[in-house]
Design an enzyme around this catalytic site. Structure first.
Site, PDB file in Angstrom:
ATOM      1  CD  GLU A  90      -3.204  -0.819   2.642  1.00  0.00           C
ATOM      2  OE1 GLU A  90      -4.118  -1.603   2.651  1.00  0.00           O
ATOM      3  OE2 GLU A  90      -2.707   0.240   3.227  1.00  0.00           O
ATOM      4  CG  MET A 217     -16.310  37.672   4.893  1.00  0.00           C
ATOM      5  SD  MET A 217     -16.771  36.190   3.991  1.00  0.00           S
ATOM      6  CE  MET A 217     -16.301  36.819   2.322  1.00  0.00           C
ATOM      7  N   GLY A 218     -16.084  42.321   5.238  1.00  0.00           N
ATOM      8  CA  GLY A 218     -16.500  43.477   4.522  1.00  0.00           C
ATOM      9  C   GLY A 218     -15.821  43.634   3.220  1.00  0.00           C
ATOM     10  N   GLY A 219     -15.829  45.214   2.530  1.00  0.00           N
ATOM     11  CA  GLY A 219     -14.885  45.345   1.345  1.00  0.00           C
ATOM     12  C   GLY A 219     -15.477  44.838   0.066  1.00  0.00           C
ATOM     13  CE  LYS A 222     -20.300  43.788   1.496  1.00  0.00           C
ATOM     14  NZ  LYS A 222     -19.958  44.678   0.528  1.00  0.00           N
TER      15      LYS A 222
END
Length: 556
Positions: A90, A217-219, A222
């Site tokens: 294996e 989350m910004g910007g 997003k």
């Protein structure tokens, strides 16, 4: 008999996410069984062989096939692993797939010292001495096994080393889950400019961790990024919900309707009658507090949204992940989310790719006049995904003459759909912040922040807090040289707002920045009261600057 996974498809796009390699008599009913169970509970499709397969001496061809159909192998090195010719076969196949196909390997050192494996001494050396005697006529096979053992034992893995097994297994599942997240297939235009951002975001989302995490989350871009993460990661959770356009939906239908949607989607059942948000809070807490869920709450714009949809961390079961997107970064900070991620504009290459996907419905090579025309549009959009998607869709199917006409029109007047979408953030500002935004868009884009602060302070706009509000809402940025920066399309929107106050008569507008308009007002004396003629209070307060009638912008 093969042990087939309970899930019908894997996360990684292979038939199996993981091939589990182990010595049955050492760990089948103990460590490996617990590890297998933890992987299954995390919705990771794992292949392991059943005891019946070990009856023969030669490795079953089904195991070779399973290795080839797996994204990675997790190898449990135990005390007698090297004594099994089956395990070594294996291992050799796993290393072959690594070298030829990029197959990933995650070694676990269970009650063995990694250095003993690397040096092939003690039990490992004893095992290979035995194999040397057994396979005297096939030295090549032994060398392949030795090379494979050396290759894998040099890979950084997990060493039990007297740790608590439950925590040890949890750490393994967490790491493998995070690595698997990076393999999710991303379809069509969502791939553009996003794949490079996902690794950092996945590390913060931290699927294998038991705590409840809230990620903000910004910007720019997003919502698109949140949707990709949601689509890719939902198989790790017991329930999921994507609450889109929360700001708009709550205004139209109320927060109770969103609470109902959250419960219906995460529990996959209906019949929730919520008439009051406080009642909704109690139901969410009662029904979801023991369930591991993934929830995206998109476009939040006030604290009430968070209080009644996110609530407290104990509203959700251990391992839950709540992702909140908003135009207002301060809202995230004040709610004490665990991490705030801010996507940025697309690179020129990614911007061109996204635009081509929208305008031509493919990533084929551009030809002729459309090469330069596309570059014009991409430069205008400035890496803003919204603008690229809107303009690409608008121009799709139109000829070169129509493209030129549209580009010339954009130079004079921005696209209404883009402008309306961008204006949502402006409309949510307080009056002083609106004035600061308009002043920056008309006069101060690219200027040194301290200078602008002095100017606006003279207008009693309280710019220290006002500029911070604009930064948190991603309407303005401060660069490394402490200069204010506003995206070209936001600047254009701000100037359009001022221009629309009086389309035909510049003297009736509150701000003038175009030399022709200024000259018109000064020579015609339109719209200027006698006691305020030539006044520009802000600039005078800041620097006592003498205003030349023919050259400086005016704020009337």
């Amino acid at each position: 008999m093969l042990s087939l996974p309970s899930s019908s498809s894997s996360i990684s796009g292979h038939k199996y996410d993981i091939f589990l390699s182990f010595r049955g008599e050492d760990t089948r009913r103990t460590f490996t069984d617990h590890l297998y169970d933890a992987l299954q509970r995390s919705r990771i499709v794992t292949f392991r062989d059943e005891p019946e397969l070990e009856a023969g001496e030669e490795i079953a061809p089904e195991l070779f096939k399973a290795i080839q159909q797996s994204w990675c192998s997790v190898i449990v090195f135990s005390k007698t692993y090297a004594f099994s010719s089956w395990c070594l076969e294996e291992l050799a196949e796993i290393v072959k797939q690594k070298l030829e196909k990029g197959h990933k390997i995650f070694p676990i050192f269970y009650d063995v010292d990694p250095s003993d494996l690397r040096k092939q001494k003690y039990k490992v050396g004893e095992a290979f001495s035995k194999h040397d005697d057994t396979y005297k006529e096939d030295r090549h096979k032994i060398q392949i096994w030795r090379n494979a053992f050396t290759e894998v034992s040099n890979i950084k893995g997990w060493h039990l080393n007297n740790k608590h097994e439950s925590k040890f297994i949890g750490a393994i599942v967490k790491k493998v889950s995070a690595k698997l997240c990076q393999t999710y297939p991303i379809v069509h235009d969502k791939l553009v400019g996003i794949s490079s951002r996902l690794e950092e975001l996945y590390s913060k989302i931290d699927v294998g961790e038991d705590d409840v995490h809230i990620i903000g989350m910004g910007g720019i871009g997003k919502t698109t990024l949140a949707r990709v993460v949601y689509d890719q990661m939902s198989s790790h959770f017991e329930g999921k919900s994507f609450l889109a356009d929360v700001r708009e939906v709550s205004n139209k239908l109320g927060l109770a309707s969103l609470q109902k949607q959250l419960l219906t989607q995460t529990l996959s059942e209906g019949g929730f009658n919520i008439f009051d948000v406080n009642e909704g809070n109690a139901i969410i807490n009662h029904r979801l507090s023991h369930k591991k869920v993934l929830v995206v709450i998109d476009d939040v714009d006030n604290r009430k949204h968070l209080e009644h949809l996110v609530g407290r961390r104990d509203w959700f079961g251990l391992g839950s992940r709540i992702i909140v997107t908003t135009r207002d970064e301060h809202l995230l900070r004040s709610y004490r989310v665990d991490y705030v991620y801010k996507p940025t504009t697309l690179s020129p290459n990614d911007a061109l790719r996204l635009f081509k996907l929208k305008a031509f419905d493919s990533e084929t090579v551009l030809e002729g006049v459309f090469i330069e025309l596309s570059k014009h549009v991409v430069r205008y959009a400035g890496g803003l995904p919204l603008a690229l998607e809107v303009l690409g869709s608008f121009l799709c199917g139109r000829d070169a003459t129509q493209w030129r006409s549209a580009i010339e029109r954009l130079k004079r007047d921005s696209n209404k759909e883009i402008r309306d979408r961008l204006r949502i953030s402006f409309d949510g500002l307080e009056e002083r912040e609106k004035n600061i935004f308009l002043d920056i868009s008309c006069f101060f884009n690219g200027e040194e922040k301290d200078f602008v602060t002095k100017v606006l302070d003279g207008c009693e706009f309280f710019p220290d807090i006002g500029i911070d509000v604009l930064v948190k809402k991603s309407l303005v940025a401060v660069d490394g040289d402490n200069r204010l920066w506003m995206h070209d399309l936001l600047q254009e929107m701000g100037r359009k707002i001022v221009w629309e106050k009086s389309i035909d008569e510049p003297g009736k507008r509150c701000r003038l920045w175009d030399e022709r308009d200024i000259q018109h007002v000064l020579t015609k004396k339109t719209g200027i009261e006698q006691d305020t003629q030539f006044e520009c209070r802000c600039l005078l307060e800041a620097e006592k600057i003498e205003i030349a009638q023919s050259s400086l912008p005016l704020k009337l």
